[in-house]
Design a protein around this motif. Structure first.
Motif, PDB file in Angstrom:
ATOM      1  N   PRO A   1      44.552  19.574 -29.322  1.00  0.00           N
ATOM      2  CA  PRO A   1      44.202  20.960 -28.996  1.00  0.00           C
ATOM      3  C   PRO A   1      44.118  21.241 -27.498  1.00  0.00           C
ATOM      4  N   ARG A   2      44.106  20.184 -26.688  1.00  0.00           N
ATOM      5  CA  ARG A   2      44.071  20.397 -25.233  1.00  0.00           C
ATOM      6  C   ARG A   2      45.451  20.111 -24.620  1.00  0.00           C
ATOM      7  N   LEU A   3      45.953  18.916 -24.908  1.00  0.00           N
ATOM      8  CA  LEU A   3      47.146  18.450 -24.199  1.00  0.00           C
ATOM      9  C   LEU A   3      48.452  19.057 -24.703  1.00  0.00           C
TER      10      LEU A   3
ATOM     11  N   ALA B   1      40.200   4.569 -25.950  1.00  0.00           N
ATOM     12  CA  ALA B   1      38.985   3.790 -25.677  1.00  0.00           C
ATOM     13  C   ALA B   1      37.809   4.270 -26.517  1.00  0.00           C
ATOM     14  N   HIS B   2      37.890   5.501 -27.030  1.00  0.00           N
ATOM     15  CA  HIS B   2      36.792   6.042 -27.838  1.00  0.00           C
ATOM     16  C   HIS B   2      37.327   6.907 -28.957  1.00  0.00           C
ATOM     17  N   ASP B   3      36.508   7.036 -30.001  1.00  0.00           N
ATOM     18  CA  ASP B   3      36.700   8.155 -30.915  1.00  0.00           C
ATOM     19  C   ASP B   3      35.333   8.563 -31.433  1.00  0.00           C
ATOM     20  N   TYR B   4      35.089   9.858 -31.442  1.00  0.00           N
ATOM     21  CA  TYR B   4      33.780  10.379 -31.856  1.00  0.00           C
ATOM     22  C   TYR B   4      33.846  11.024 -33.234  1.00  0.00           C
ATOM     23  N   ASN B   5      34.997  10.886 -33.914  1.00  0.00           N
ATOM     24  CA  ASN B   5      35.190  11.573 -35.200  1.00  0.00           C
ATOM     25  C   ASN B   5      35.646  10.650 -36.316  1.00  0.00           C
TER      26      ASN B   5
ATOM     27  N   LEU C   1      30.206  19.528 -21.353  1.00  0.00           N
ATOM     28  CA  LEU C   1      29.686  18.371 -22.098  1.00  0.00           C
ATOM     29  C   LEU C   1      28.453  17.815 -21.406  1.00  0.00           C
ATOM     30  N   ALA C   2      27.546  17.270 -22.196  1.00  0.00           N
ATOM     31  CA  ALA C   2      26.391  16.569 -21.602  1.00  0.00           C
ATOM     32  C   ALA C   2      26.898  15.282 -20.951  1.00  0.00           C
ATOM     33  N   TYR C   3      26.228  14.845 -19.904  1.00  0.00           N
ATOM     34  CA  TYR C   3      26.633  13.583 -19.256  1.00  0.00           C
ATOM     35  C   TYR C   3      26.386  12.403 -20.203  1.00  0.00           C
ATOM     36  N   PRO C   4      27.240  11.359 -20.129  1.00  0.00           N
ATOM     37  CA  PRO C   4      26.994  10.182 -20.965  1.00  0.00           C
ATOM     38  C   PRO C   4      25.606   9.587 -20.688  1.00  0.00           C
ATOM     39  N   LYS C   5      24.982   9.116 -21.750  1.00  0.00           N
ATOM     40  CA  LYS C   5      23.595   8.626 -21.641  1.00  0.00           C
ATOM     41  C   LYS C   5      23.443   7.463 -20.645  1.00  0.00           C
ATOM     42  N   GLN C   6      24.479   6.618 -20.585  1.00  0.00           N
ATOM     43  CA  GLN C   6      24.341   5.411 -19.752  1.00  0.00           C
ATOM     44  C   GLN C   6      24.962   5.563 -18.365  1.00  0.00           C
TER      45      GLN C   6
ATOM     46  N   GLY D   1      43.048   4.176 -22.976  1.00  0.00           N
ATOM     47  CA  GLY D   1      41.744   4.360 -22.337  1.00  0.00           C
ATOM     48  C   GLY D   1      41.214   5.741 -22.653  1.00  0.00           C
ATOM     49  N   ASP D   2      40.750   6.470 -21.623  1.00  0.00           N
ATOM     50  CA  ASP D   2      40.248   7.837 -21.846  1.00  0.00           C
ATOM     51  C   ASP D   2      41.285   8.890 -21.464  1.00  0.00           C
ATOM     52  N   ALA D   3      42.513   8.483 -21.172  1.00  0.00           N
ATOM     53  CA  ALA D   3      43.529   9.491 -20.811  1.00  0.00           C
ATOM     54  C   ALA D   3      43.847  10.343 -22.037  1.00  0.00           C
TER      55      ALA D   3
ATOM     56  N   HIS E   1      34.293   2.389 -16.569  1.00  0.00           N
ATOM     57  CA  HIS E   1      33.673   3.239 -17.593  1.00  0.00           C
ATOM     58  C   HIS E   1      32.344   3.842 -17.129  1.00  0.00           C
ATOM     59  N   ALA E   2      32.121   5.104 -17.506  1.00  0.00           N
ATOM     60  CA  ALA E   2      30.867   5.764 -17.119  1.00  0.00           C
ATOM     61  C   ALA E   2      29.852   5.764 -18.253  1.00  0.00           C
ATOM     62  N   ASP E   3      30.264   5.355 -19.440  1.00  0.00           N
ATOM     63  CA  ASP E   3      29.359   5.483 -20.598  1.00  0.00           C
ATOM     64  C   ASP E   3      28.850   4.140 -21.110  1.00  0.00           C
ATOM     65  N   HIS E   4      29.383   3.038 -20.587  1.00  0.00           N
ATOM     66  CA  HIS E   4      28.890   1.719 -20.983  1.00  0.00           C
ATOM     67  C   HIS E   4      29.245   0.713 -19.897  1.00  0.00           C
TER      68      HIS E   4
ATOM     69  N   CYS F   1      40.914  14.273 -25.010  1.00  0.00           N
ATOM     70  CA  CYS F   1      41.260  13.531 -23.797  1.00  0.00           C
ATOM     71  C   CYS F   1      39.981  13.293 -23.014  1.00  0.00           C
ATOM     72  N   GLY F   2      40.075  12.417 -22.031  1.00  0.00           N
ATOM     73  CA  GLY F   2      38.907  12.126 -21.199  1.00  0.00           C
ATOM     74  C   GLY F   2      38.495  13.356 -20.404  1.00  0.00           C
ATOM     75  N   ARG F   3      37.204  13.489 -20.203  1.00  0.00           N
ATOM     76  CA  ARG F   3      36.670  14.612 -19.435  1.00  0.00           C
ATOM     77  C   ARG F   3      37.066  14.475 -17.965  1.00  0.00           C
TER      78      ARG F   3
ATOM     79  N   ASP G   1      35.170  16.127 -15.376  1.00  0.00           N
ATOM     80  CA  ASP G   1      34.138  16.821 -14.597  1.00  0.00           C
ATOM     81  C   ASP G   1      33.256  15.903 -13.769  1.00  0.00           C
ATOM     82  N   PHE G   2      33.580  14.592 -13.725  1.00  0.00           N
ATOM     83  CA  PHE G   2      32.835  13.717 -12.803  1.00  0.00           C
ATOM     84  C   PHE G   2      33.697  12.519 -12.445  1.00  0.00           C
ATOM     85  N   GLN G   3      33.110  11.541 -11.758  1.00  0.00           N
ATOM     86  CA  GLN G   3      33.853  10.469 -11.106  1.00  0.00           C
ATOM     87  C   GLN G   3      34.982  11.149 -10.321  1.00  0.00           C
TER      88      GLN G   3
HETATM   89  N1  LIG Z   1      28.054  11.177 -25.782  1.00  0.00           N
HETATM   90  C1  LIG Z   1      28.566  10.039 -25.086  1.00  0.00           C
HETATM   91  C2  LIG Z   1      29.548  10.431 -23.990  1.00  0.00           C
HETATM   92  C3  LIG Z   1      30.648  11.270 -24.482  1.00  0.00           C
HETATM   93  C4  LIG Z   1      31.629  11.467 -23.352  1.00  0.00           C
HETATM   94  O1  LIG Z   1      31.365  12.157 -22.402  1.00  0.00           O
HETATM   95  N2  LIG Z   1      32.767  10.763 -23.453  1.00  0.00           N
HETATM   96  C5  LIG Z   1      33.729  10.738 -22.386  1.00  0.00           C
HETATM   97  C6  LIG Z   1      34.375   9.391 -22.360  1.00  0.00           C
HETATM   98  S1  LIG Z   1      33.240   8.225 -21.786  1.00  0.00           S
HETATM   99  S2  LIG Z   1      33.033   8.775 -19.883  1.00  0.00           S
HETATM  100  C7  LIG Z   1      34.783  11.792 -22.512  1.00  0.00           C
HETATM  101  O2  LIG Z   1      35.647  11.848 -21.695  1.00  0.00           O
HETATM  102  N3  LIG Z   1      34.700  12.638 -23.547  1.00  0.00           N
HETATM  103  C8  LIG Z   1      35.654  13.681 -23.743  1.00  0.00           C
HETATM  104  C9  LIG Z   1      35.223  14.594 -24.834  1.00  0.00           C
HETATM  105  O3  LIG Z   1      35.912  15.579 -25.034  1.00  0.00           O
HETATM  106  O4  LIG Z   1      34.226  14.283 -25.494  1.00  0.00           O
HETATM  107  C10 LIG Z   1      27.456   9.276 -24.424  1.00  0.00           C
HETATM  108  O5  LIG Z   1      26.378   9.838 -24.291  1.00  0.00           O
HETATM  109  O6  LIG Z   1      27.696   8.153 -23.991  1.00  0.00           O
END
Ligand SMILES: N[C@@H](CCC(=O)N[C@@H](CSS)C(=O)NCC(=O)O)C(=O)O
Length: 284
Positions: A247-249, A228-232, A265-270, A187-189, A115-118, A195-197, A199-201
């Protein structure tokens, strides 16, 4: 004035008064009613019944409100053997307490990816619950007690998770599937309507699209998907819903690549902390 719809509605209402709700959804009763109106009792848009969990299978979804991460605790109720998926470092004491309270023995702590965010809670859980083994995908570059290759399984009591390689967000991303319960931990698939971003790793949109369409959207439509996540504020989804409404897949490969390359997207804070080698390699 009576038209066809009022007549059908009236006739349905008369039948409905004769049966309880549970009777109404039984297969025999459904046959009485017009297929379009009763394909599903609570939504005509979603066609498949959700897959039900068996009584000997324990399932709990847990949340970390800092990284918006879901952790999943699964167990075999009879043998009390448990596994945890994607634990978060700061939540390890909460998870260990719950596992102890429920009388479970934690056999495996699995990660869907690095994980890149925690920071994963795997290493801490191993300290809190001695005997726990860490598991991650073979291509993830992280240390663990077991590296799973595509198709390999992890057993807990009479249940098992199948690890399926779904790269694209990272090279080592795994989706864990419990076929008998009709559920997959993506996970983030696949996220809910996202879906998972990429643009890195080791992100790669074409690889992610092929992983999802080949390994996740090919599961039965009524399989539940747990990200692995939901932001909504959503908890779970199904294969059918994501095939229709993501809307993507749900788009073509070319459209998907275009979308993913322009997310901005902004990079994850952690991120600086979480993918430091000292952290990644401390998971076991
Ligand atoms: N704001 C969060 C990070 C949000 C983020 O980038 N999430 C990743 C999964 S964790 S690497 C992602 O793939 N998001 C896809 C999307 O469409 O949001 C933070 O600062 O930690």
């Amino acid at each position: 004035m009576m038209n066809t719809f009022t007549l059908v509605g009236k006739s349905l209402a008369q039948h409905a008064r004769k049966f309880s709700c549970s009777e109404l959804v039984s297969k025999e009763r459904q046959a009485i009613f017009p297929r379009l109106l009763f394909t599903r009792f609570y939504s005509k848009e979603v066609m498949q019944e959700r897959h039900q969990l068996s009584n000997d299978f324990f399932f709990r979804q847990l949340f970390d409100d800092v990284s918006w991460t879901y952790t999943y605790l699964l167990a075999d109720v009879e043998s009390k053997t448990a596994v945890i998926i994607d634990p978060v470092l700061e939540r390890a004491p909460r998870d260990a307490k719950l596992i102890k309270e429920l009388g479970f023995k934690l056999k495996f702590a699995l990660n869907t990816h690095c994980h890149a965010d925690h920071i994963t809670g795997t290493g801490y859980l191993k300290q809190l619950l001695p005997g726990t083994l860490s598991v991650i995908g073979k291509y993830s570059c992280a240390n663990a007690d077991r590296w799973l290759d595509d198709g390999e399984t992890v057993e807990f009591g009479k249940h098992k998770l199948v690890g399926v390689s779904t790269p694209g967000h990272t090279n080592g991303c795994m989706t864990y599937i419990v076929h008998e319960q009709g559920m997959a931990f993506t996970g983030d698939a696949v996220l809910i309507r996202g879906c998972g971003r990429t643009d890195f790793q080791e992100g790669n949109p074409k690889t992610l699209y092929e992983s999802v369409h080949g390994k996740i959207f090919s599961l039965p439509d009524n399989f539940r998907l747990y990200p692995a996540h939901d932001y909504n504020g959503q908890l779970e989804t199904t294969v059918e819903e994501e095939k229709k409404y993501n809307p993507r897949l749900s788009k073509s490969l070319d459209e998907f690549v275009e979308i993913m390359n322009n997310l901005k997207l902004a990079y994850p804070k952690q991120i600086v902390l979480s993918i430091k080698p000292s952290v990644v390699f401390a998971c076991n």
